[in-house]
Motif scaffolding. Structure first.
Motif, PDB file in Angstrom:
ATOM      1  N   TYR A  56     -30.673  -9.531  32.571  1.00 31.66           N
ATOM      2  CA  TYR A  56     -30.085 -10.811  32.139  1.00 31.66           C
ATOM      3  C   TYR A  56     -31.428 -11.778  31.680  1.00 31.66           C
ATOM      4  O   TYR A  56     -31.394 -12.449  30.965  1.00 31.66           O
ATOM      5  CB  TYR A  56     -29.384 -11.608  33.079  1.00 31.66           C
ATOM      6  N   PRO A  85     -28.091 -14.403  24.855  1.00 30.61           N
ATOM      7  CA  PRO A  85     -27.607 -14.167  26.208  1.00 30.61           C
ATOM      8  C   PRO A  85     -27.019 -12.726  26.524  1.00 30.61           C
ATOM      9  O   PRO A  85     -26.292 -12.229  25.486  1.00 30.61           O
ATOM     10  CB  PRO A  85     -26.952 -15.390  26.791  1.00 30.61           C
ATOM     11  N   ILE A  86     -27.086 -11.940  27.308  1.00 35.19           N
ATOM     12  CA  ILE A  86     -26.492 -10.940  27.725  1.00 35.19           C
ATOM     13  C   ILE A  86     -25.260 -11.116  28.715  1.00 35.19           C
ATOM     14  O   ILE A  86     -25.535 -11.552  29.809  1.00 35.19           O
ATOM     15  CB  ILE A  86     -27.523  -9.962  28.330  1.00 35.19           C
ATOM     16  N   VAL A  87     -24.073 -11.361  27.641  1.00 36.00           N
ATOM     17  CA  VAL A  87     -22.958 -11.860  28.680  1.00 36.00           C
ATOM     18  C   VAL A  87     -22.213 -10.690  29.024  1.00 36.00           C
ATOM     19  O   VAL A  87     -21.176 -10.581  28.442  1.00 36.00           O
ATOM     20  CB  VAL A  87     -22.168 -13.158  27.779  1.00 36.00           C
ATOM     21  N   TRP A  88     -22.503  -9.959  29.955  1.00 35.45           N
ATOM     22  CA  TRP A  88     -22.245  -8.724  30.329  1.00 35.45           C
ATOM     23  C   TRP A  88     -21.659  -8.759  31.783  1.00 35.45           C
ATOM     24  O   TRP A  88     -22.203  -9.324  32.567  1.00 35.45           O
ATOM     25  CB  TRP A  88     -22.881  -7.523  30.285  1.00 35.45           C
ATOM     26  N   ARG A  89     -20.204  -8.055  32.005  1.00 40.42           N
ATOM     27  CA  ARG A  89     -19.818  -7.782  33.399  1.00 40.42           C
ATOM     28  C   ARG A  89     -20.421  -6.592  34.216  1.00 40.42           C
ATOM     29  O   ARG A  89     -21.135  -5.902  33.176  1.00 40.42           O
ATOM     30  CB  ARG A  89     -18.227  -7.633  33.585  1.00 40.42           C
ATOM     31  N   GLY A  90     -20.425  -6.456  35.164  1.00 40.90           N
ATOM     32  CA  GLY A  90     -21.104  -5.279  35.766  1.00 40.90           C
ATOM     33  C   GLY A  90     -20.990  -4.055  35.335  1.00 40.90           C
ATOM     34  O   GLY A  90     -22.055  -3.075  35.208  1.00 40.90           O
ATOM     35  N   MET A  93     -24.135  -1.402  34.133  1.00 39.51           N
ATOM     36  CA  MET A  93     -24.366  -0.268  34.746  1.00 39.51           C
ATOM     37  C   MET A  93     -24.558   0.649  33.616  1.00 39.51           C
ATOM     38  O   MET A  93     -25.788   1.586  33.655  1.00 39.51           O
ATOM     39  CB  MET A  93     -23.292   0.225  35.483  1.00 39.51           C
ATOM     40  N   GLY A 104     -26.642  -6.548  43.734  1.00 38.66           N
ATOM     41  CA  GLY A 104     -25.129  -6.000  43.230  1.00 38.66           C
ATOM     42  C   GLY A 104     -25.558  -4.680  42.393  1.00 38.66           C
ATOM     43  O   GLY A 104     -26.142  -3.609  42.794  1.00 38.66           O
ATOM     44  N   ASP A 105     -24.680  -4.866  41.423  1.00 35.88           N
ATOM     45  CA  ASP A 105     -24.689  -3.804  40.304  1.00 35.88           C
ATOM     46  C   ASP A 105     -25.901  -2.812  39.945  1.00 35.88           C
ATOM     47  O   ASP A 105     -25.968  -1.706  40.050  1.00 35.88           O
ATOM     48  CB  ASP A 105     -23.875  -3.872  39.139  1.00 35.88           C
ATOM     49  N   LEU A 161     -27.686  -1.110  43.088  1.00 37.27           N
ATOM     50  CA  LEU A 161     -26.863  -0.066  43.402  1.00 37.27           C
ATOM     51  C   LEU A 161     -27.083   1.023  42.409  1.00 37.27           C
ATOM     52  O   LEU A 161     -27.252   2.314  42.742  1.00 37.27           O
ATOM     53  CB  LEU A 161     -25.253  -0.426  43.590  1.00 37.27           C
ATOM     54  N   SER A 162     -26.931   0.631  41.078  1.00 38.32           N
ATOM     55  CA  SER A 162     -26.824   1.724  40.135  1.00 38.32           C
ATOM     56  C   SER A 162     -28.265   2.486  40.210  1.00 38.32           C
ATOM     57  O   SER A 162     -28.334   3.749  39.975  1.00 38.32           O
ATOM     58  CB  SER A 162     -26.631   1.153  38.708  1.00 38.32           C
ATOM     59  N   THR A 196     -26.318 -14.462  33.523  1.00 37.74           N
ATOM     60  CA  THR A 196     -25.128 -14.640  32.758  1.00 37.74           C
ATOM     61  C   THR A 196     -23.965 -13.354  32.941  1.00 37.74           C
ATOM     62  O   THR A 196     -23.694 -12.800  31.906  1.00 37.74           O
ATOM     63  CB  THR A 196     -25.723 -14.619  31.168  1.00 37.74           C
ATOM     64  N   ASP A 222     -21.305 -11.700  35.872  1.00 37.43           N
ATOM     65  CA  ASP A 222     -19.917 -11.591  36.377  1.00 37.43           C
ATOM     66  C   ASP A 222     -19.709 -13.013  36.909  1.00 37.43           C
ATOM     67  O   ASP A 222     -18.293 -13.532  36.600  1.00 37.43           O
ATOM     68  CB  ASP A 222     -19.414 -10.529  37.602  1.00 37.43           C
TER      69      ASP A 222
END
Lengths: 319, 264
Positions: A111, A155-160, A164, A191-192, A195-196, B133, B135
């Motif tokens: 991010y 922006p990198i608007v990504w979920r986990g 990963m 977080g992700d 851990l990854s 930006t 979750d």
């Protein structure tokens, strides 16, 4: 039946299995053995207890990055304590201490990727004939960052889950080639991404960066705990922005509290490897893409970074 | 009150960069809004690194269920309940325990914070977010869709911070969250001995960002070691140091937030 399939049948009791062996190669056999293990698990009477052995078996296996001898993570838990600054200067310091060594730097902060700016990296990322991304090199360090693959304003608007996948690409789809040391600049948090990385590749050690204040220490403690949980050894602690010396009158001010890193060290049984002061030149040289270890190699700060580099390398060599 | 209550203005304190002072600004702006006579909520969405309980001296507090099953009750540091605070820090048995969660669990927690907490009638809900930006940010913007939601961006003067905050500006544009303005934190340090100002973290970043995107620079906060000490020990900086530059700038930021939200 061939000898491999006869061996596997021997491990299963009370279960008749028809085996069709298509190919005699190691990958097929390994996959087949894994499936048999799973069937055995299902067949066992449920005890309600998952053993440590079963738990370990279900975690992703750590696969080393091809050609990389040692991996060190620079982490903190807290944002803005200087992870990227330390990662960049540490990589350069190691390179100065060991000119023959091949050093890589991975920016895992999806991010907020800072490495391209700090290492003055620009240009296109190309693929080699094996379709692996070729790291960009500057000052003798081989670097890769999400910042090199995306527009700097977007922006990198990504979920986990997507993050990963991106981390997997940065680890496995880059031609890191033969490297003695790969330094990974971790993002803040536990977080992700953390851990990854910790669960997918063998990490030889972690360096925890913190500022002296209690608020930063709270998070640094969590980072130490996280690495302990994923069995990554913590090499030591770097206290950053410990003291500011006024250029005009020479007065020392502890701008961000009093030596909290030493309290963290004593509570966790770790050492404070170096104590870095707050020097405006550090920020300004990083902003210009000429990190202080490189642009002012005779400075006190550069000397401290080389000391950090020596401690990290000695630790790795003892492993 | 539902998550999308239209009577409440939600202020998301955002930064692409870590460690620029989001939590500090969120806490101080919430306290400033309260001192202007508003009923304020403060939601700490930094699940991995919750700083808000420590900064307000509330670490010993636990969250309780409201009577009649109305949801979780926020923590009220003041007797008149003019400030309602919620953080994962209140839910952890051991305040030093690490929260090592992947995205879906974070998303579920955020839904609970916004949907299951009995916030009551608030004028403002200030939301402290982690850097980036990801979750948490996507979840909170989605959950608050339809409500009056604005962003307050925090940066430090250096280029590395600004390059991350630029992405945050574009995130806000992409997600349709109007930006109230930019706060430049750690904007110089005045030596207590000789009173000369030094640029600890370079200079000019906040101004450049505002010029680039047509935003308002709501305030520049110099480094004050006393602020860090108060936050570490949970003391009220604005009461103890109400004559300081920071206190005055923070009050102006709060006034600007009120003005812009009432016009919107």
């Amino acid at each position: 039946m061939n000898s491999i399939s006869r061996k596997i049948l021997g491990k299963i009791s009370g279960l008749r299995i028809d085996i069709l062996v298509l190919r005699k190669n190691k990958i097929c056999v390994t996959n087949f053995k894994r499936r048999i293990s799973l069937i055995q698990c299902y067949m066992q009477k449920p005890t309600g207890i998952i053993t440590d052995e079963q738990r370990k078996r279900s975690l992703p296996k750590k696969l080393p990055i091809a050609g990389v001898d040692h991996v060190v993570c620079i982490a903190s838990g807290k944002g803005g304590v200087g992870k990227s600054t330390v990662a960049v200067n540490l990589a350069l310091a190691v390179s100065q201490n060991e000119p023959e060594a091949r050093v890589g730097l991975l920016d895992a902060d999806i991010y907020g990727p800072s490495i391209p700016l700090m290492m003055n990296l620009s240009g296109q990322v190309y693929l080699n004939d094996k379709k692996l991304m070729i790291p960009l090199e500057n000052y003798g360090i081989h670097c890769m960052s999400m910042g090199l693959l995306t527009d700097s304003n977007s922006p990198i608007v990504w979920r986990g889950l997507m993050v990963m996948s991106a981390i997997e690409r940065l680890l496995r789809h880059v031609a890191w080639g033969p490297l003695d040391y790969l330094f990974i600049d971790m993002p803040p948090g536990t977080g992700d991404v953390q851990l990854s990385i910790s669960q997918n590749i063998p990490v030889n050690g972690a360096v925890i960066v913190t500022t002296p204040q209690d608020i930063a220490l709270l998070d640094a403690r969590k980072a130490v705990e996280m690495f302990t949980k994923v069995s990554v050894p913590v090499i030591g602690i770097v206290q950053n922005m410990g003291v500011f010396v006024c250029h005009h009158c020479g007065t020392e001010t502890r701008v961000f509290g009093n030596d909290g890193a030493y309290r963290l060290a004593s509570d966790t049984g770790l050492n404070v490897i170096v104590d870095l002061p707050l020097v405006p030149d550090i920020v300004e040289t990083c902003d210009r893409g000429t990190p202080i270890t490189l642009s002012q190699p005779d400075s006190e700060i550069a000397t401290k970074y080389r000391q950090l580099g020596r401690t990290v390398i000695e630790y790795l060599k003892k492993q | 009150m539902s998550a999308t209550s239209n009577l409440r203005h939600n202020i998301l304190v955002l930064s692409g960069k870590g460690g620029v002072g989001k939590s500090t600004v969120a806490v101080q702006v919430a306290l400033s809004l309260r001192s202007l006579g508003h009923r304020v909520g403060l939601l700490d969405l930094d699940l991995c690194g919750p700083s808000v309980p420590r900064m307000l001296g509330l670490e010993a507090h636990q969250v309780v269920q409201t009577e009649g099953g109305g949801g979780w009750q926020p923590v009220y540091p003041y007797a008149d309940q003019s400030l309602a605070v919620m953080s994962i820090g209140f839910l952890l048995k051991d305040r030093e325990a690490a929260v090592i969660w992947r995205g879906p669990k974070k998303h579920a927690m955020i839904n609970q914070f916004l949907g299951d907490v009995a916030w009551g009638n608030l004028d403002f809900l200030v939301v402290d977010t982690p850097p980036g930006t990801s979750d948490e940010h996507i979840s909170v913007v989605e959950k608050l869709r339809g409500a009056s939601t604005h962003a307050l961006l925090v940066t430090t003067p250096q280029a590395v911070a600004v390059s991350d905050v630029r992405r945050e500006v574009n995130f806000c544009r992409k997600m349709g969250v109007p930006v109230l303005g930019v706060v430049e934190n750690m904007s110089g340090f005045v030596c207590p001995h000789c009173s000369e100002c030094s640029r600890l973290f370079s200079s000019g970043g906040g101004t450049a960002l505002c010029e680039l995107y047509g935003l308002s620079l709501l305030g520049q906060l110099p480094v004050d070691p006393a602020l860090g000490r108060c936050l570490d020990s949970g003391k009220d900086y604005m009461s103890e140091f109400n004559d300081s530059i920071n206190s005055k700038v923070l009050m102006k930021i709060a006034e600007s937030v009120v003005e812009q939200c009432s016009v919107a």
